[in-house]
Structures are given as C-alpha cells and as structure tokens.
Design a protein around this motif. Structure first.
Motif, PDB file in Angstrom:
ATOM      1  N   ALA A  30       0.747  -1.182   0.113  1.00 49.37           N
ATOM      2  CA  ALA A  30      -0.107  -0.039   0.036  1.00 49.37           C
ATOM      3  C   ALA A  30       1.015   1.069  -0.117  1.00 49.37           C
ATOM      4  CB  ALA A  30      -0.804   0.092   1.346  1.00 49.37           C
ATOM      5  N   VAL A  31       0.666   2.267  -0.963  1.00 51.76           N
ATOM      6  CA  VAL A  31       1.339   3.387  -1.170  1.00 51.76           C
ATOM      7  C   VAL A  31       0.765   4.463  -0.437  1.00 51.76           C
ATOM      8  CG1 VAL A  31       2.274   5.183  -2.690  1.00 51.76           C
ATOM      9  CG2 VAL A  31       2.466   2.672  -3.054  1.00 51.76           C
ATOM     10  N   LEU A  32       1.130   4.957   0.642  1.00 48.90           N
ATOM     11  CA  LEU A  32       0.420   6.344   1.290  1.00 48.90           C
ATOM     12  C   LEU A  32       0.806   7.421   0.598  1.00 48.90           C
ATOM     13  CD1 LEU A  32      -1.075   7.368   3.943  1.00 48.90           C
ATOM     14  CD2 LEU A  32       1.043   7.305   4.918  1.00 48.90           C
ATOM     15  N   ILE A  33      -0.183   8.183   0.391  1.00 49.31           N
ATOM     16  CA  ILE A  33      -0.179   9.608  -0.145  1.00 49.31           C
ATOM     17  C   ILE A  33      -0.694  10.388   0.974  1.00 49.31           C
ATOM     18  CG2 ILE A  33      -0.708  11.149  -2.163  1.00 49.31           C
ATOM     19  CD1 ILE A  33      -0.708   8.838  -4.030  1.00 49.31           C
ATOM     20  N   ASP A  34       0.280  11.365   1.212  1.00 52.03           N
ATOM     21  CA  ASP A  34      -0.153  12.411   2.174  1.00 52.03           C
ATOM     22  C   ASP A  34      -0.428  13.733   1.339  1.00 52.03           C
ATOM     23  OD1 ASP A  34      -0.391  14.334   4.009  1.00 52.03           O
ATOM     24  OD2 ASP A  34       1.417  13.834   5.303  1.00 52.03           O
ATOM     25  N   THR A  47       3.348  10.013  -9.209  1.00 53.49           N
ATOM     26  CA  THR A  47       3.421   9.044  -8.311  1.00 53.49           C
ATOM     27  C   THR A  47       2.229   7.979  -8.891  1.00 53.49           C
ATOM     28  OG1 THR A  47       3.919  10.674  -6.772  1.00 53.49           O
ATOM     29  CG2 THR A  47       3.036   8.667  -5.783  1.00 53.49           C
ATOM     30  N   CYS A  48       1.180   8.346  -9.216  1.00 56.16           N
ATOM     31  CA  CYS A  48       0.313   7.355  -9.756  1.00 56.16           C
ATOM     32  C   CYS A  48       0.714   6.289 -10.900  1.00 56.16           C
ATOM     33  CB  CYS A  48      -1.034   8.036 -10.269  1.00 56.16           C
ATOM     34  SG  CYS A  48      -2.105   8.878  -8.928  1.00 56.16           S
ATOM     35  N   LYS A  49       1.451   7.217 -11.946  1.00 51.63           N
ATOM     36  CA  LYS A  49       2.005   6.512 -12.952  1.00 51.63           C
ATOM     37  C   LYS A  49       3.081   5.302 -12.249  1.00 51.63           C
ATOM     38  CE  LYS A  49       4.491   7.429 -17.172  1.00 51.63           C
ATOM     39  NZ  LYS A  49       5.845   7.358 -17.173  1.00 51.63           N
ATOM     40  N   MET A  50       3.949   5.827 -11.493  1.00 53.04           N
ATOM     41  CA  MET A  50       4.876   4.882 -10.718  1.00 53.04           C
ATOM     42  C   MET A  50       4.120   3.688 -10.069  1.00 53.04           C
ATOM     43  SD  MET A  50       7.750   5.802 -11.778  1.00 53.04           S
ATOM     44  CE  MET A  50       9.126   5.414 -10.798  1.00 53.04           C
ATOM     45  N   LEU A  58      -2.374  -1.233  -3.585  1.00 53.98           N
ATOM     46  CA  LEU A  58      -3.362  -0.045  -2.794  1.00 53.98           C
ATOM     47  C   LEU A  58      -2.936   0.872  -2.687  1.00 53.98           C
ATOM     48  CD1 LEU A  58      -4.355  -2.325   0.485  1.00 53.98           C
ATOM     49  CD2 LEU A  58      -5.936  -1.953  -1.754  1.00 53.98           C
ATOM     50  N   ILE A  59      -3.654   2.218  -2.672  1.00 56.11           N
ATOM     51  CA  ILE A  59      -3.299   3.551  -2.393  1.00 56.11           C
ATOM     52  C   ILE A  59      -3.825   3.961  -1.006  1.00 56.11           C
ATOM     53  CG2 ILE A  59      -3.046   5.947  -3.470  1.00 56.11           C
ATOM     54  CD1 ILE A  59      -2.717   4.846  -6.056  1.00 56.11           C
ATOM     55  N   LEU A  60      -3.234   4.376  -0.348  1.00 57.48           N
ATOM     56  CA  LEU A  60      -3.958   5.056   1.040  1.00 57.48           C
ATOM     57  C   LEU A  60      -3.733   6.366   0.800  1.00 57.48           C
ATOM     58  CD1 LEU A  60      -3.778   2.264   2.128  1.00 57.48           C
ATOM     59  CD2 LEU A  60      -2.832   2.949   4.029  1.00 57.48           C
ATOM     60  N   VAL A  61      -4.829   7.243   1.338  1.00 60.87           N
ATOM     61  CA  VAL A  61      -4.550   8.859   1.256  1.00 60.87           C
ATOM     62  C   VAL A  61      -5.061   9.395   2.594  1.00 60.87           C
ATOM     63  CG1 VAL A  61      -5.589  10.854   0.110  1.00 60.87           C
ATOM     64  CG2 VAL A  61      -5.541   8.753  -1.161  1.00 60.87           C
ATOM     65  N   PRO A 244      10.070   7.486  -5.772  1.00 63.54           N
ATOM     66  CA  PRO A 244       9.058   6.531  -6.419  1.00 63.54           C
ATOM     67  C   PRO A 244       9.314   5.363  -7.186  1.00 63.54           C
ATOM     68  CG  PRO A 244       8.572   8.807  -6.897  1.00 63.54           C
ATOM     69  CD  PRO A 244      10.063   8.939  -6.425  1.00 63.54           C
ATOM     70  N   SER A 245      10.551   5.225  -7.463  1.00 68.90           N
ATOM     71  CA  SER A 245      11.037   3.988  -8.180  1.00 68.90           C
ATOM     72  C   SER A 245      11.234   2.847  -7.440  1.00 68.90           C
ATOM     73  CB  SER A 245      12.513   4.286  -8.964  1.00 68.90           C
ATOM     74  OG  SER A 245      13.553   4.488  -7.965  1.00 68.90           O
TER      75      SER A 245
END
Ligand code: 1GP
Length: 255
Positions: A30-34, A47-50, A58-61, A244-245
């Motif tokens: 899960a990638v957390l995007i603050d 970031t979404c592309k990566m 999953l993406i957590l916001v 992001p890589s």
C-alpha cells in the motif's frame, strides 16, 4: 454464486480482496499519499504512474494534519490516474471523500482517547452512511518507533512500547473480539525504526484479521522482514515520496 451473494460480495469488495490475498499468501504493498506532501498535480500524476507501473496493490490517502486544503481534489485526481483501489486513511473527520473506494474506519485501540475510539466515528457516521464507501472497521495501533511522530502528538496517545509484544498481541486480540476486521500497526510516518518482527509476529499468532504494518519502512529488506513476520499489507509513504522508483522494488521484495 447466487445473485444475493454477489451483491453481498460487491459490498465487501476490498475486504474480500484483502482476505483472498491473505489466504493465498500474497503480500500487498500500500502506497501512502499524504495530500500535504503533494506539491502539484504533476507530482501526483507521476506518483500514480509509478504506482501503476510498479504494480502497487493499494493506495492510502490521508495524513495526521492537512494544511493545504487539497484533500478532496487529491483523491479525485488519484482516481483519474489509476485503477488501483484507493482507501481513505483519515487523520480527521474532514478527510472523507466519496470518490475513494473504501475508508479505513480507524479505532485507535492502542490509546485511551475516547474521541478516537468512538467519538469521531459518531460524527462521521451519517456522512459515511450516505456515501458508497466501503467501510473497513480497523483496529489502529500505534507502536513506538523511536521518535515522537505527528500521529502520536496529534492523537494525544502513548504508543505501545516496541518491546511489549504481549500488550500489542492482547490489544489486537481484543480489537478482533470487538468485531474489527483489520489490524493496522503503525510506528507513525517517518518513524526512526520500523515495528520489530517479534512484535508483528506476536500479533500475527493471535489474530486472523489482515494485518497492515507501516511507519519507518524505507527499504525492500524492511518490507520483506515485516511480511515474513506476519504482515499482510505493508504501507510505505515517506520513502516512496523521496524515490517513487522504490515501488517496483518493494513489490518484488515482498512476493
Ligand atoms: C504512516 O504507516 C504509514 O502512517 C507510513 O509511514 O511514511 O514512514 O512510510 P512512512
């Protein structure tokens, strides 16, 4: 599968996805995007592309404190750039967006702050009831990561000491007995140390719910160590913001 089961299934789409992967032994990233750390729309798109190219699951916001008023727009922009499920990870009742797929409905069971155990939930319940968000009842446990993080300061709670595995295990057990479907153990964003394997393992042995582990995970090795100890989903925020890589390397390491 009957029609009614199918409807039921759709309602629990994300929870079923977590349970299915847990059952198959597939670990998730899960990638957390603050939203507070996003400087512009292009950075978010990148970031979404990566996430897409690296096969994040999953993406957590969310964030402990959002000062830039970018929350709603951030969620809808993420949804426009990816098909990866977006889960709200709210630091306050203001962090609700109908554009997300689900919300981690967090009860801070490691603390004794009544507002974060039930108070905020009462305030947000009518809004959530009217939304199409899948509600994921989550036992949220802060574990000491060696420094005071925003989440421990803002929540006004004391994290569980990192060497007190029995306290963590019994807290998670109680959460599951109360009906919580997910356990999220967090050392806090930017934690000095990630949660020790011994503590994760003690919780794993005592609950069957999917376990999220995050806070201070900066390397593929640390992500793998958390999964080997029993985490089902590893959450990484800061390290991915910087590089992001790392997403693809984390995904490769945990499976
Ligand atoms: C924090 O678990 C998340 O709530 C992620 O932490 O930003 O340290 O990766 P990091």
């Amino acid at each position: 599968m009957s029609f009614f089961y199918y409807i039921f299934d759709l309602k629990n789409r994300i929870l079923n996805y977590l349970l299915e992967n847990k059952g198959n032994g597939k670990k998730l990233l899960a990638v957390l995007i603050d939203p507070d750390s996003v400087s512009d729309e292009q950075q978010l798109a990148d970031t979404c592309k990566m996430c897409n190219e690296g096969n994040a699951d999953l993406i957590l916001v969310g964030g402990s404190l959002i000062t830039n008023g970018f929350f709603e727009q951030c969620v809808s922009l993420i949804k426009s750039h990816t098909k990866i499920p977006v889960l709200l990870f709210p630091g306050s009742v203001m962090q609700i967006s109908k554009d997300a797929d689900a919300i981690l409905f967090l009860s801070l069971i490691s603390g004794r702050n009544a507002d974060l155990l039930i108070g905020k939930h009462v305030l947000s319940a009518p809004t959530l009831k009217q939304s199409n968000l899948e509600i994921l009842p989550t036992g949220y446990m802060l574990i000491d990561g060696g420094n005071i993080t925003s989440v421990s300061y803002i929540s006004n709670t004391v994290p569980i000491p990192a060497d007190k595995s029995a306290i963590a295990a019994t807290t998670a057990m109680a959460g599951e007995m109360l009906g919580l479907k997910i356990i999220y153990m967090d050392a806090g964003s930017g934690a000095q140390f990630p949660i020790p394997a011994k503590l994760i393992n003690a919780v794993r042995k005592n609950v069957s719910a999917p376990i999220f582990v995050g806070g201070g995970i900066r390397t593929p090795e640390a992500a793998k160590a958390a999964c080997d100890a029993g985490a089902d989903i590893v959450v990484v925020g800061n390290a991915i913001e910087k590089d992001p890589s790392l997403i693809a390397k984390l995904v490769a390491a945990i499976n």
